[in-house]
Design a protein around this motif. Sequence first.
Motif, PDB file in Angstrom:
ATOM      1  N   GLY A   3      -7.956  -0.463 -16.308  1.00 23.15           N
ATOM      2  CA  GLY A   3      -7.707   0.830 -16.430  1.00 23.15           C
ATOM      3  C   GLY A   3      -7.912   1.768 -15.159  1.00 23.15           C
ATOM      4  N   ASP A   4      -8.440   0.911 -14.173  1.00 19.94           N
ATOM      5  CA  ASP A   4      -8.698   1.600 -12.874  1.00 19.94           C
ATOM      6  C   ASP A   4      -7.495   2.089 -12.307  1.00 19.94           C
ATOM      7  OD1 ASP A   4     -11.870   1.719 -12.554  1.00 19.94           O
ATOM      8  OD2 ASP A   4     -11.421  -0.358 -13.277  1.00 19.94           O
ATOM      9  N   ARG A   5      -7.569   3.150 -11.635  1.00 20.66           N
ATOM     10  CA  ARG A   5      -6.296   3.508 -10.749  1.00 20.66           C
ATOM     11  C   ARG A   5      -6.605   2.829  -9.463  1.00 20.66           C
ATOM     12  NH1 ARG A   5      -7.187   9.711 -12.420  1.00 20.66           N
ATOM     13  NH2 ARG A   5      -6.390   9.855 -14.179  1.00 20.66           N
ATOM     14  N   LEU A   6      -5.797   1.656  -9.324  1.00 19.71           N
ATOM     15  CA  LEU A   6      -5.716   0.684  -8.238  1.00 19.71           C
ATOM     16  C   LEU A   6      -4.567   0.883  -7.372  1.00 19.71           C
ATOM     17  CD1 LEU A   6      -7.749  -1.890  -7.461  1.00 19.71           C
ATOM     18  CD2 LEU A   6      -5.996  -3.138  -8.847  1.00 19.71           C
ATOM     19  N   VAL A   7      -4.698   0.660  -6.073  1.00 24.32           N
ATOM     20  CA  VAL A   7      -3.634   0.369  -5.148  1.00 24.32           C
ATOM     21  C   VAL A   7      -3.427  -0.858  -4.710  1.00 24.32           C
ATOM     22  CG1 VAL A   7      -2.431   1.464  -3.315  1.00 24.32           C
ATOM     23  CG2 VAL A   7      -3.992   3.021  -4.762  1.00 24.32           C
ATOM     24  N   GLN A   8      -2.335  -1.516  -4.559  1.00 20.70           N
ATOM     25  CA  GLN A   8      -2.237  -3.041  -3.846  1.00 20.70           C
ATOM     26  C   GLN A   8      -1.243  -3.011  -2.827  1.00 20.70           C
ATOM     27  OE1 GLN A   8      -1.796  -5.022  -7.473  1.00 20.70           O
ATOM     28  NE2 GLN A   8      -3.789  -5.724  -7.526  1.00 20.70           N
ATOM     29  N   THR A   9      -1.548  -3.341  -1.784  1.00 15.18           N
ATOM     30  CA  THR A   9      -0.683  -2.932  -0.653  1.00 15.18           C
ATOM     31  C   THR A   9      -0.070  -3.949   0.369  1.00 15.18           C
ATOM     32  OG1 THR A   9      -2.262  -2.305   0.748  1.00 15.18           O
ATOM     33  CG2 THR A   9      -1.845  -0.525  -0.500  1.00 15.18           C
ATOM     34  N   PHE A  10       0.866  -3.718   1.229  1.00 16.77           N
ATOM     35  CA  PHE A  10       1.450  -4.249   2.166  1.00 16.77           C
ATOM     36  C   PHE A  10       1.959  -3.317   3.042  1.00 16.77           C
ATOM     37  CE2 PHE A  10       5.203  -7.122   3.858  1.00 16.77           C
ATOM     38  CZ  PHE A  10       4.675  -6.968   5.240  1.00 16.77           C
ATOM     39  N   PHE A  11       1.437  -2.918   4.330  1.00 17.05           N
ATOM     40  CA  PHE A  11       2.160  -1.949   4.971  1.00 17.05           C
ATOM     41  C   PHE A  11       1.897  -2.070   6.549  1.00 17.05           C
ATOM     42  CE2 PHE A  11      -2.393  -0.906   4.189  1.00 17.05           C
ATOM     43  CZ  PHE A  11      -2.823   0.024   5.183  1.00 17.05           C
ATOM     44  N   THR A  12       2.499  -1.298   7.422  1.00 18.82           N
ATOM     45  CA  THR A  12       2.355  -0.994   8.861  1.00 18.82           C
ATOM     46  C   THR A  12       2.037   0.267   8.971  1.00 18.82           C
ATOM     47  OG1 THR A  12       4.635  -0.423   9.278  1.00 18.82           O
ATOM     48  CG2 THR A  12       4.164  -2.908   9.015  1.00 18.82           C
ATOM     49  N   ILE A  13       1.192   0.561  10.252  1.00 18.43           N
ATOM     50  CA  ILE A  13       0.564   2.066  10.566  1.00 18.43           C
ATOM     51  C   ILE A  13       0.157   1.945  11.925  1.00 18.43           C
ATOM     52  CG2 ILE A  13      -1.795   1.195   9.671  1.00 18.43           C
ATOM     53  CD1 ILE A  13      -1.721   3.779   8.386  1.00 18.43           C
ATOM     54  N   ASP A  61       5.048   1.664   3.803  1.00 17.99           N
ATOM     55  CA  ASP A  61       4.242   1.009   2.906  1.00 17.99           C
ATOM     56  C   ASP A  61       5.190   0.412   1.673  1.00 17.99           C
ATOM     57  OD1 ASP A  61       2.181   2.601   4.147  1.00 17.99           O
ATOM     58  OD2 ASP A  61       2.351   4.175   2.684  1.00 17.99           O
ATOM     59  N   PHE A  62       4.558  -0.652   1.193  1.00 17.97           N
ATOM     60  CA  PHE A  62       4.627  -1.139  -0.204  1.00 17.97           C
ATOM     61  C   PHE A  62       3.297  -1.005  -0.868  1.00 17.97           C
ATOM     62  CE2 PHE A  62       7.769  -3.900   1.832  1.00 17.97           C
ATOM     63  CZ  PHE A  62       8.778  -4.011   1.187  1.00 17.97           C
ATOM     64  N   GLU A  63       3.454  -0.131  -2.130  1.00 18.90           N
ATOM     65  CA  GLU A  63       2.085   0.119  -2.669  1.00 18.90           C
ATOM     66  C   GLU A  63       2.398   0.053  -4.383  1.00 18.90           C
ATOM     67  OE1 GLU A  63      -0.077   3.640  -0.336  1.00 18.90           O
ATOM     68  OE2 GLU A  63       1.962   4.302  -1.155  1.00 18.90           O
ATOM     69  N   HIS A  73       5.946 -11.625  -5.536  1.00 17.89           N
ATOM     70  CA  HIS A  73       7.082 -11.053  -5.230  1.00 17.89           C
ATOM     71  C   HIS A  73       7.098 -11.085  -3.729  1.00 17.89           C
ATOM     72  CE1 HIS A  73       7.731  -9.027  -8.866  1.00 17.89           C
ATOM     73  NE2 HIS A  73       6.321  -8.754  -9.049  1.00 17.89           N
ATOM     74  N   ASP A  74       8.371 -11.348  -3.300  1.00 17.55           N
ATOM     75  CA  ASP A  74       8.835 -11.432  -1.960  1.00 17.55           C
ATOM     76  C   ASP A  74       9.226  -9.895  -1.335  1.00 17.55           C
ATOM     77  OD1 ASP A  74       8.477 -14.274  -1.210  1.00 17.55           O
ATOM     78  OD2 ASP A  74      10.334 -14.350  -2.901  1.00 17.55           O
ATOM     79  N   LEU A  75       8.243  -9.378  -0.658  1.00 16.03           N
ATOM     80  CA  LEU A  75       8.598  -8.141   0.102  1.00 16.03           C
ATOM     81  C   LEU A  75       9.103  -8.228   1.296  1.00 16.03           C
ATOM     82  CD1 LEU A  75       5.174  -6.707  -1.018  1.00 16.03           C
ATOM     83  CD2 LEU A  75       7.243  -6.954  -2.313  1.00 16.03           C
ATOM     84  N   VAL A  76      10.281  -7.618   1.743  1.00 13.31           N
ATOM     85  CA  VAL A  76      10.758  -7.566   2.981  1.00 13.31           C
ATOM     86  C   VAL A  76      10.893  -6.083   3.280  1.00 13.31           C
ATOM     87  CG1 VAL A  76      12.758  -8.308   4.533  1.00 13.31           C
ATOM     88  CG2 VAL A  76      12.050  -9.771   2.989  1.00 13.31           C
ATOM     89  N   LEU A  77      10.525  -5.608   4.687  1.00 13.53           N
ATOM     90  CA  LEU A  77      10.976  -4.311   5.448  1.00 13.53           C
ATOM     91  C   LEU A  77      11.596  -4.625   6.742  1.00 13.53           C
ATOM     92  CD1 LEU A  77      10.308  -1.356   6.246  1.00 13.53           C
ATOM     93  CD2 LEU A  77       8.200  -2.081   6.883  1.00 13.53           C
ATOM     94  N   THR A  78      12.675  -3.811   7.070  1.00  7.06           N
ATOM     95  CA  THR A  78      13.317  -4.133   8.034  1.00  7.06           C
ATOM     96  C   THR A  78      13.480  -2.762   8.811  1.00  7.06           C
ATOM     97  OG1 THR A  78      15.726  -3.854   7.288  1.00  7.06           O
ATOM     98  CG2 THR A  78      14.664  -6.158   7.220  1.00  7.06           C
ATOM     99  N   ILE A  79      13.625  -2.746   9.957  1.00  6.07           N
ATOM    100  CA  ILE A  79      13.535  -1.421  10.830  1.00  6.07           C
ATOM    101  C   ILE A  79      14.327  -1.525  12.097  1.00  6.07           C
ATOM    102  CG2 ILE A  79      12.219   0.607  12.163  1.00  6.07           C
ATOM    103  CD1 ILE A  79       9.775  -0.501  10.514  1.00  6.07           C
ATOM    104  N   ASN A 105      -4.332  -4.167   2.078  1.00  5.64           N
ATOM    105  CA  ASN A 105      -5.525  -3.819   1.281  1.00  5.64           C
ATOM    106  C   ASN A 105      -5.346  -3.213  -0.106  1.00  5.64           C
ATOM    107  OD1 ASN A 105      -4.376  -1.050   1.187  1.00  5.64           O
ATOM    108  ND2 ASN A 105      -5.673  -0.432   3.035  1.00  5.64           N
ATOM    109  N   GLN A 106      -6.445  -3.449  -0.775  1.00  7.30           N
ATOM    110  CA  GLN A 106      -6.609  -3.176  -2.117  1.00  7.30           C
ATOM    111  C   GLN A 106      -7.714  -2.101  -2.303  1.00  7.30           C
ATOM    112  OE1 GLN A 106      -6.485  -5.650  -6.210  1.00  7.30           O
ATOM    113  NE2 GLN A 106      -7.883  -6.447  -4.840  1.00  7.30           N
ATOM    114  N   TRP A 107      -7.770  -0.817  -2.958  1.00  6.94           N
ATOM    115  CA  TRP A 107      -8.784  -0.069  -3.022  1.00  6.94           C
ATOM    116  C   TRP A 107      -8.437   0.836  -4.471  1.00  6.94           C
ATOM    117  CZ3 TRP A 107      -6.432   4.884  -2.264  1.00  6.94           C
ATOM    118  CH2 TRP A 107      -5.235   4.796  -1.780  1.00  6.94           C
TER     119      TRP A 107
END
Length: 475
Positions: free
Chosen positions: A308-318, A333-335, A379-385, A417-419
């Motif tokens: 039940g925790d409000r969790l965020v699981q991510t892959f991102f650039t910043i 972000d992928f969140e 899951h396969d996550l892809v970001l293009t810029i 990150n995961q938080w």
Amino acid sequence: MRFAKNRLRTTAVTAVAAAMGAAALTALPTTASAAADGLSVQYRTSATGASADQAEPWFKVTNTGTASVQLSGVKIRYYFKADSASASYRFACSWAVKGCANVTGTFGTLANPTATADRYLEIGFTSGAGSLAPGADTGDMQLRFHQSTWAPLNQSDDYSFGAARTSYGDWSKVTTQLSGTTVWGTAPAGNEPTDPPTDPPTDPPADGAALFDDFNYSSHTDPKISANGWSVRANSGGPGVPGATWAPENVTFASAGGNSIMNLETSTAGTAGSTEHTEILTRAMKFKNGTYAARVKFSDAPKYGPDGDRLVQTFFTINDLKAPLADDYAEYDFEYLPNGGWGEPANILYTTSWETYQADPWVAVNQHSESRQSYAGWHDLVLTIDNSTIKYYVDGQLFGTHDAAYLPERPMSINFNQWLIDLAGQTSTTARAYDQQVDYVLHVKDQVLTPAQVAAKVTAYRGAGTTFQDTVPSS
């Protein structure tokens, strides 16, 4: 609306101004009629005025074919004209026979805008919606959307709007896809399908500057982690629960299925002092245009303890925010929120492109896509810029396309990150922990790869026995 975050900004706790945007999937193939094995769509509206505070497109989908149809393979698009170039929209389901939890809504941008349509609302279904037997229909789906500011909508110039449609009837001004094939409706002119479709190449692209890491390490203290440019976070601060720690020892490595896997564990016993977040990031901010990819395993349930925790699981650039609302800030972000948060009651996946923000008072300038369903598993996550758009893919399917206004001005780091957003989702003081796993990460500088090309390139690295490579020059 979601609360924004990143590892450098403080946690926002009240006001939310994140702009839900015209995050797009690819332009839908457009001209089709009800096929022998297909679907038909009935439409009505309960907001009939040319001006309204929200649009209310209601739908019923009927299986006109001879075999059962899995609703998870069905997509409906309702086309409309944005009320301004910067307008952003929010979707809601008021009631549905199949259950609102099983109906998703995302917004997109048309590749070829017309006088009556430059955006669309795409309706989808989770696996929980089940199937339709031949001749069966979904029953009522009472849907609505509005501007994020609640400014009035001008429906009179919306392609799919029918003011006289106060009872259900077939409506060809919405389109429907079944397993990627258009089976109903006609889209706005200029958005016709490619016939035949052009399959993207699957050969690995030409060599170029790239970072590839298979995360083949022994522990968080392995000297190769630092030598390869990574930092396992130990410093305090946001995002997440104030007073929580970032625990490097909770970043571990193991072998699974012949590949090395990185695991990020986040744990809590319901107090700030017991809460441990995890993050790993590149020390260098040298990544900008090109392709970013990772294979990530999201988790809906804890590895132990109450859920039940409000969790965020991510892959991102910043990169770093040099001043409030600085225009050279960037973040992509992928969140995944397995238990909701930021005002959402259940699991949701966001992709978000940031132009800038201000922490106090909170102001956010971004564009995002969302899907309300479970993404537990790999899951396969892809970001293009590139120089015109930002695109997000999930498992080979285009999830969102964001506008040139959100392109990066400066290079960035790569992060996982995961938080926990807060401790309000689960108030128990029983210890619990959650895992996020990462198989690999890839960045190819200045090359836009298809998901198939990403897979081919990763296969080539692994076939050659390469566990790490970084030829991306310093910025």
